[in-house]
Motif scaffolding. Structure first.
Motif, PDB file in Angstrom:
ATOM      1  N   GLY A   1       2.195  -4.149   1.587  1.00 35.64           N
ATOM      2  CA  GLY A   1       0.951  -3.975   2.333  1.00 35.64           C
ATOM      3  C   GLY A   1       0.951  -2.728   3.183  1.00 35.64           C
ATOM      4  N   ARG A   2       2.093  -2.448   3.822  1.00 37.44           N
ATOM      5  CA  ARG A   2       2.167  -1.275   4.677  1.00 37.44           C
ATOM      6  C   ARG A   2       2.018  -0.001   3.851  1.00 37.44           C
ATOM      7  NH1 ARG A   2       7.206  -0.951   8.607  1.00 37.44           N
ATOM      8  NH2 ARG A   2       6.140  -2.820   9.331  1.00 37.44           N
ATOM      9  N   ARG A   3       2.653   0.000   2.679  1.00 40.28           N
ATOM     10  CA  ARG A   3       2.554   1.185   1.816  1.00 40.28           C
ATOM     11  C   ARG A   3       1.126   1.374   1.324  1.00 40.28           C
ATOM     12  NH1 ARG A   3       5.945   2.240  -3.810  1.00 40.28           N
ATOM     13  NH2 ARG A   3       5.004   4.268  -4.292  1.00 40.28           N
ATOM     14  N   ALA A   4       0.453   0.271   0.971  1.00 37.10           N
ATOM     15  CA  ALA A   4      -0.930   0.357   0.496  1.00 37.10           C
ATOM     16  C   ALA A   4      -1.838   0.907   1.586  1.00 37.10           C
ATOM     17  CB  ALA A   4      -1.415  -1.013   0.034  1.00 37.10           C
ATOM     18  N   ARG A   5      -1.644   0.428   2.812  1.00 31.39           N
ATOM     19  CA  ARG A   5      -2.451   0.941   3.927  1.00 31.39           C
ATOM     20  C   ARG A   5      -2.196   2.423   4.153  1.00 31.39           C
ATOM     21  NH1 ARG A   5      -0.975  -4.036   6.125  1.00 31.39           N
ATOM     22  NH2 ARG A   5       0.704  -3.064   7.341  1.00 31.39           N
ATOM     23  N   ARG A   6      -0.945   2.829   4.017  1.00 32.04           N
ATOM     24  CA  ARG A   6      -0.602   4.241   4.204  1.00 32.04           C
ATOM     25  C   ARG A   6      -1.292   5.105   3.151  1.00 32.04           C
ATOM     26  NH1 ARG A   6       3.512   7.869   2.491  1.00 32.04           N
ATOM     27  NH2 ARG A   6       4.071   9.375   4.124  1.00 32.04           N
ATOM     28  N   GLU A   7      -1.294   4.634   1.896  1.00 31.97           N
ATOM     29  CA  GLU A   7      -1.932   5.404   0.831  1.00 31.97           C
ATOM     30  C   GLU A   7      -3.444   5.480   1.044  1.00 31.97           C
ATOM     31  OE1 GLU A   7      -0.468   7.220  -1.490  1.00 31.97           O
ATOM     32  OE2 GLU A   7       1.391   6.650  -0.474  1.00 31.97           O
ATOM     33  N   ARG A   8      -4.052   4.382   1.504  1.00 33.81           N
ATOM     34  CA  ARG A   8      -5.485   4.409   1.784  1.00 33.81           C
ATOM     35  C   ARG A   8      -5.795   5.382   2.918  1.00 33.81           C
ATOM     36  NH1 ARG A   8      -5.164  -1.272   0.974  1.00 33.81           N
ATOM     37  NH2 ARG A   8      -5.059  -1.597   3.245  1.00 33.81           N
ATOM     38  N   SER A   9      -4.940   5.376   3.926  1.00 36.67           N
ATOM     39  CA  SER A   9      -5.143   6.278   5.059  1.00 36.67           C
ATOM     40  C   SER A   9      -4.997   7.729   4.629  1.00 36.67           C
ATOM     41  CB  SER A   9      -4.138   5.953   6.167  1.00 36.67           C
ATOM     42  OG  SER A   9      -4.300   6.831   7.265  1.00 36.67           O
ATOM     43  N   ARG A  10      -4.005   8.019   3.797  1.00 34.33           N
ATOM     44  CA  ARG A  10      -3.810   9.393   3.308  1.00 34.33           C
ATOM     45  C   ARG A  10      -5.010   9.842   2.478  1.00 34.33           C
ATOM     46  NH1 ARG A  10       1.469  11.610   3.086  1.00 34.33           N
ATOM     47  NH2 ARG A  10       0.994  12.598   1.081  1.00 34.33           N
ATOM     48  N   ALA A  11      -5.507   8.946   1.622  1.00 37.75           N
ATOM     49  CA  ALA A  11      -6.662   9.284   0.795  1.00 37.75           C
ATOM     50  C   ALA A  11      -7.890   9.534   1.656  1.00 37.75           C
ATOM     51  CB  ALA A  11      -6.932   8.167  -0.212  1.00 37.75           C
ATOM     52  N   ALA A  12      -8.060   8.724   2.695  1.00 37.36           N
ATOM     53  CA  ALA A  12      -9.214   8.914   3.583  1.00 37.36           C
ATOM     54  C   ALA A  12      -9.128  10.246   4.307  1.00 37.36           C
ATOM     55  CB  ALA A  12      -9.273   7.765   4.594  1.00 37.36           C
ATOM     56  N   VAL A  13      -7.934  10.644   4.693  1.00 39.08           N
ATOM     57  CA  VAL A  13      -7.747  11.921   5.376  1.00 39.08           C
ATOM     58  C   VAL A  13      -8.064  13.078   4.438  1.00 39.08           C
ATOM     59  CG1 VAL A  13      -5.989  13.465   6.346  1.00 39.08           C
ATOM     60  CG2 VAL A  13      -6.127  11.081   7.100  1.00 39.08           C
ATOM     61  N   ILE A  14      -7.582  13.009   3.213  1.00 40.91           N
ATOM     62  CA  ILE A  14      -7.841  14.087   2.248  1.00 40.91           C
ATOM     63  C   ILE A  14      -9.333  14.179   1.952  1.00 40.91           C
ATOM     64  CG2 ILE A  14      -7.429  14.891  -0.097  1.00 40.91           C
ATOM     65  CD1 ILE A  14      -5.064  15.195   1.867  1.00 40.91           C
ATOM     66  N   ASP A  15      -9.990  13.042   1.762  1.00 44.61           N
ATOM     67  CA  ASP A  15     -11.443  13.059   1.537  1.00 44.61           C
ATOM     68  C   ASP A  15     -12.167  13.661   2.729  1.00 44.61           C
ATOM     69  OD1 ASP A  15     -11.307  11.972  -0.989  1.00 44.61           O
ATOM     70  OD2 ASP A  15     -11.598   9.901  -0.314  1.00 44.61           O
ATOM     71  N   ALA A  16     -11.676  13.353   3.943  1.00 39.40           N
ATOM     72  CA  ALA A  16     -12.292  13.908   5.144  1.00 39.40           C
ATOM     73  C   ALA A  16     -12.167  15.424   5.181  1.00 39.40           C
ATOM     74  CB  ALA A  16     -11.645  13.297   6.388  1.00 39.40           C
ATOM     75  N   VAL A  17     -11.033  15.937   4.755  1.00 41.83           N
ATOM     76  CA  VAL A  17     -10.847  17.396   4.700  1.00 41.83           C
ATOM     77  C   VAL A  17     -11.905  18.020   3.793  1.00 41.83           C
ATOM     78  CG1 VAL A  17      -9.317  19.256   3.947  1.00 41.83           C
ATOM     79  CG2 VAL A  17      -8.384  17.317   5.213  1.00 41.83           C
ATOM     80  N   PHE A  18     -12.131  17.415   2.624  1.00 45.68           N
ATOM     81  CA  PHE A  18     -13.121  17.949   1.688  1.00 45.68           C
ATOM     82  C   PHE A  18     -14.525  17.930   2.298  1.00 45.68           C
ATOM     83  CE2 PHE A  18      -9.807  17.319  -1.441  1.00 45.68           C
ATOM     84  CZ  PHE A  18     -10.025  18.342  -2.339  1.00 45.68           C
TER      85      PHE A  18
ATOM     86  N   VAL B   1     -10.603  16.021  11.465  1.00 45.63           N
ATOM     87  CA  VAL B   1     -10.225  15.200  10.305  1.00 45.63           C
ATOM     88  C   VAL B   1     -10.097  13.743  10.706  1.00 45.63           C
ATOM     89  CG1 VAL B   1      -8.427  14.777   8.591  1.00 45.63           C
ATOM     90  CG2 VAL B   1      -9.084  17.128   9.139  1.00 45.63           C
ATOM     91  N   ALA B   2      -9.463  13.488  11.834  1.00 49.13           N
ATOM     92  CA  ALA B   2      -9.280  12.105  12.287  1.00 49.13           C
ATOM     93  C   ALA B   2     -10.619  11.423  12.513  1.00 49.13           C
ATOM     94  CB  ALA B   2      -8.446  12.088  13.566  1.00 49.13           C
ATOM     95  N   GLU B   3     -11.544  12.123  13.160  1.00 48.69           N
ATOM     96  CA  GLU B   3     -12.864  11.536  13.413  1.00 48.69           C
ATOM     97  C   GLU B   3     -13.602  11.261  12.120  1.00 48.69           C
ATOM     98  OE1 GLU B   3     -17.017  12.546  15.847  1.00 48.69           O
ATOM     99  OE2 GLU B   3     -15.319  13.939  15.918  1.00 48.69           O
TER     100      GLU B   3
END
Length: 218
Positions: free
Chosen positions: A11-28, A43-45
């Motif tokens: 679960g922790r790894r899945a949350r981390r991957e979702r968070s990383r994906a959300a950050v990358i999408d935010a950059v775009f 990016v955080a906001e």
């Protein structure tokens, strides 16, 4: 046959991957809206995460930008491909070449700009920028292989370098930012310029369709 069950997803790894994906999408998203380069706070906001979580999930801003550039390459790799058959009339290949460059630069130009800036001091991104430049050069070579085949190796290299440079991301930025040209205006300028260069390049046969149109008239 004994079926070995797959291990449950951590679960922790899945949350981390979702968070990383959300950050990358935010950059775009931020880059598309002109935040170049976006700050960690921006990016955080946009991603709906804390600034501290960005630094937990990435090894700093360099790592975040490198991964964003890797994802960018995966999403837009098809826009670096040749877009027209090498046997098509020259006028069609010129138009398709211009269209291919504008399709890429309209959606990915800002991210490519960030990558070129970071390439000056971050080697992994510099390597990615180099691969992108090579892909654009290959695209020009594929679009104008018929013309290159008519010239000496040196003449072909010179012609393809001019075509690639004239329709490069840097040229697009100058026309857009310094001269206020719209994509439609840039398209017309590039089509006219490439046609003029190819029509007058020493050693090239004329475009048969273009010559027929000139002889028959409107």
């Amino acid at each position: 046959m004994v079926t070995v069950p797959e291990p449950p997803i951590d679960g922790r790894r899945a949350r981390r991957e979702r968070s990383r994906a959300a950050v990358i999408d935010a950059v775009f998203v931020l880059v598309r809206h002109g935040k170049v380069p976006p700050t960690a706070e921006d990016v955080a906001e946009q991603a709906g995460v804390s600034v501290s979580s960005i630094f937990r999930n990435f090894d700093g801003l360099d790592d975040m930008q490198r991964e964003a550039f890797d994802v960018f390459r995966e999403r837009y790799v098809h826009l670096f491909d040749a877009m027209v058959d090498t046997d098509a009339p020259r006028s069609e290949r010129v138009a398709k070449h211009v269209r291919a460059r504008l399709d890429l630069l309209t959606v990915a130009g800002p991210m490519m700009q960030i990558a070129r800036q970071r390439a000056l001091d971050y080697q992994p991104i510099a390597e990615g920028v180099g691969r992108g430049r090579s892909q654009l050069s290959d695209q020009a070579r594929a679009h104008f292989a018929s013309e290159a085949a008519q010239l000496s190796p040196a003449g072909a290299a010179n012609l393809l370098a001019v075509i690639d440079a004239m329709t490069s991301p840097e040229a697009y930025e100058v026309l857009q930012a310094a001269h206020g040209r719209s994509d439609r205006q840039i398209s017309r300028s590039w089509n006219c310029s490439l046609t003029a260069i190819l029509d007058r390049w020493p050693g090239l046969q004329p475009d048969s369709d273009h010559e027929i149109n000139k002889e028959t008239g409107p």
